[in-house]
Design an enzyme around this catalytic site. Structure first.
Site, PDB file in Angstrom:
ATOM      1  N   ALA A  57       0.809  -1.229   0.000  1.00 53.12           N
ATOM      2  CA  ALA A  57       0.000   0.000   0.000  1.00 53.12           C
ATOM      3  C   ALA A  57       0.845   1.283   0.000  1.00 53.12           C
ATOM      4  CB  ALA A  57      -0.970  -0.036   1.184  1.00 53.12           C
ATOM      5  N   ARG A  98      -5.710  -0.473  -9.066  1.00 54.97           N
ATOM      6  CA  ARG A  98      -6.012  -1.415  -7.969  1.00 54.97           C
ATOM      7  C   ARG A  98      -6.976  -0.716  -7.010  1.00 54.97           C
ATOM      8  NH1 ARG A  98      -1.304  -4.685  -5.192  1.00 54.97           N
ATOM      9  NH2 ARG A  98      -2.932  -6.267  -5.061  1.00 54.97           N
ATOM     10  N   ASP A 245      -4.064  -2.520   4.146  1.00 51.12           N
ATOM     11  CA  ASP A 245      -4.253  -1.792   2.878  1.00 51.12           C
ATOM     12  C   ASP A 245      -5.297  -0.703   2.997  1.00 51.12           C
ATOM     13  OD1 ASP A 245      -3.042  -4.491   1.907  1.00 51.12           O
ATOM     14  OD2 ASP A 245      -2.796  -3.032   0.284  1.00 51.12           O
ATOM     15  N   LYS A 256      -3.801  -8.385   2.894  1.00 48.71           N
ATOM     16  CA  LYS A 256      -3.630  -9.517   1.988  1.00 48.71           C
ATOM     17  C   LYS A 256      -4.529 -10.680   2.368  1.00 48.71           C
ATOM     18  CE  LYS A 256      -1.833  -9.768  -0.982  1.00 48.71           C
ATOM     19  NZ  LYS A 256      -2.521  -9.633  -2.304  1.00 48.71           N
TER      20      LYS A 256
END
Ligand code: MRU
Length: 355
Positions: A57, A98, A245, A256
């Site tokens: 991140a 993303r 994140d 994750k």
């Protein structure tokens, strides 16, 4: 560039000397090949994030800031209106690379603010200010990481067993978040026993975390994701350190895929679990984990990648989320550059932004 001897750091994102290109190590090719990419074209920058050549991140945020700097230098002769239109298109395209890590829109919005606050200035001057802001985002990240490493280290004792997932070292951040304290501790003479989840399907734990910890001289053992329970049951884990994140205002956080499994296991075995990350990863506009968009990635990452031949029948249905959300009730605390935040998270995360 990649030099992780105890006491040293490397740069995961750099500007070229003439500041016209971004240089990154291609994380997809690690640990086997150390390949550096020089990037300054929109599609290449977008693909670098999408393909995880640059990932983690905070690193994505730093890369996004520099991306806008190298791109805008290519159209700094346009009048402001046209400049801003192109800037916005580029920014939105990069932002779509993303969806989960908040650091990407966070960094892009900081750059956007600089442009709008200076719209009466000459466009070349605006581009210079974009460059300064991008460097400032990078500088702040280094500073934040070093503080996180210090706070994280206060939670550890010499000899501790630590379980981690994915990669949260200097490749993913400027100086490391969740595994930063382990590297810092090694420099100060601590000996930890770290267990790194391989982190299917893209193996950031197996390929990157073990590389960083090995280079830093930290004792690291690689395990498959499905082995987390047994190492906890064996009594080998004193604490889990994971990254983040996007942290929602109530303390739910995305990290994750597999992180929530660790948190559930940690609760079962009575092991503390901390998420370490800068306050730039906290999204106070996001009320809870249900509002975090989870990136779904290409099925081939599960069914084909890493195998000489596909290891699943052709066209088998795959579900490949890159992240999951850990409920705040499972977490012991967040380690940020402003200190360690304990429950109630909805109250205490807010306080970080009031000081
Ligand atoms: O898909 P990735 O490799 O970008 O995922 C990275 C993580 O989940 C990290 O834990 C997170 O970004 C924090 S990096 C310090």
């Amino acid at each position: 560039m990649i030099d992780l001897k105890p006491g040293s750091f490397f740069e995961n994102v750099e500007l070229s000397e003439d500041e016209k290109e971004i240089i990154i190590i291609d994380q997809v090719q690690l640990p086997n090949d150390e390949v550096y990419l020089h990037l300054n074209q929109l599609e290449d920058l977008y693909q670098a994030i999408k393909k995880l050549q640059i990932r983690g991140a905070p690193a994505i945020g730093i890369f996004a800031g520099y991306s806008m700097y190298v791109l805008t230098q290519q159209y700094d002769n346009l009048p402001f209106e046209q400049f801003y239109q192109k800037f916005t298109e580029d920014k939105e395209y990069l932002n779509s690379s993303r969806p989960t890590a908040v650091n990407l829109p966070w960094a892009l919005n900081r750059i956007d603010k600089v442009v709008l606050e200076n719209k009466d200035k000459d466009v070349k001057e605006i581009v210079r200010l974009i460059g300064l802001e991008a460097k400032e985002i990078h500088r702040e990240d280094k500073e934040m990481c070093l503080k996180i490493c210090e706070y994280g280290l206060t939670l550890l004792e010499d000899g501790d067993g630590v379980l981690t997932i994915c990669n949260t070292g200097p490749l993913a951040t400027s100086r490391g978040t969740a595994i930063g304290p382990l590297i810092l501790g090694k420099q100060r003479g601590y000996d930890f026993k770290v267990f790194a989840n391989e982190t299917r399907p893209l193996l950031q734990g197996a390929r990157l975390t073990t590389l960083e910890l090995q280079k830093a001289g930290v004792d690291v053992t690689l395990i498959c994701d499905s082995m987390a329970s047994i190492v906890m049951k064996n009594g080998w884990i004193n604490v889990c350190f994971v990254g983040c994140d996007r942290i929602a205002a109530n303390g739910d956080f995305a990290n994750k895929i597999g992180t929530s499994t660790l948190a559930i296991l940690a609760k079962h075995y009575g092991i503390p679990i901390y998420s370490l990350g800068p306050t730039s990863t906290i999204d106070m506009n996001c009320p809870d984990g249900n509002h975090i968009e989870i990136e779904l990635r290409d099925p081939s990452e599960i069914a084909e990648k890493w195998y000489q031949q596909p290891m699943a029948p052709k066209k088998v249905k795959c579900y490949n989320p890159a992240f999951d959300v850990t409920e705040h009730s499972l977490l012991t605390g967040f380690v940020t550059e402003k200190g360690i935040v304990y429950p109630p998270f909805d109250v205490n995360l807010k306080k970080l932004f009031e000081e």
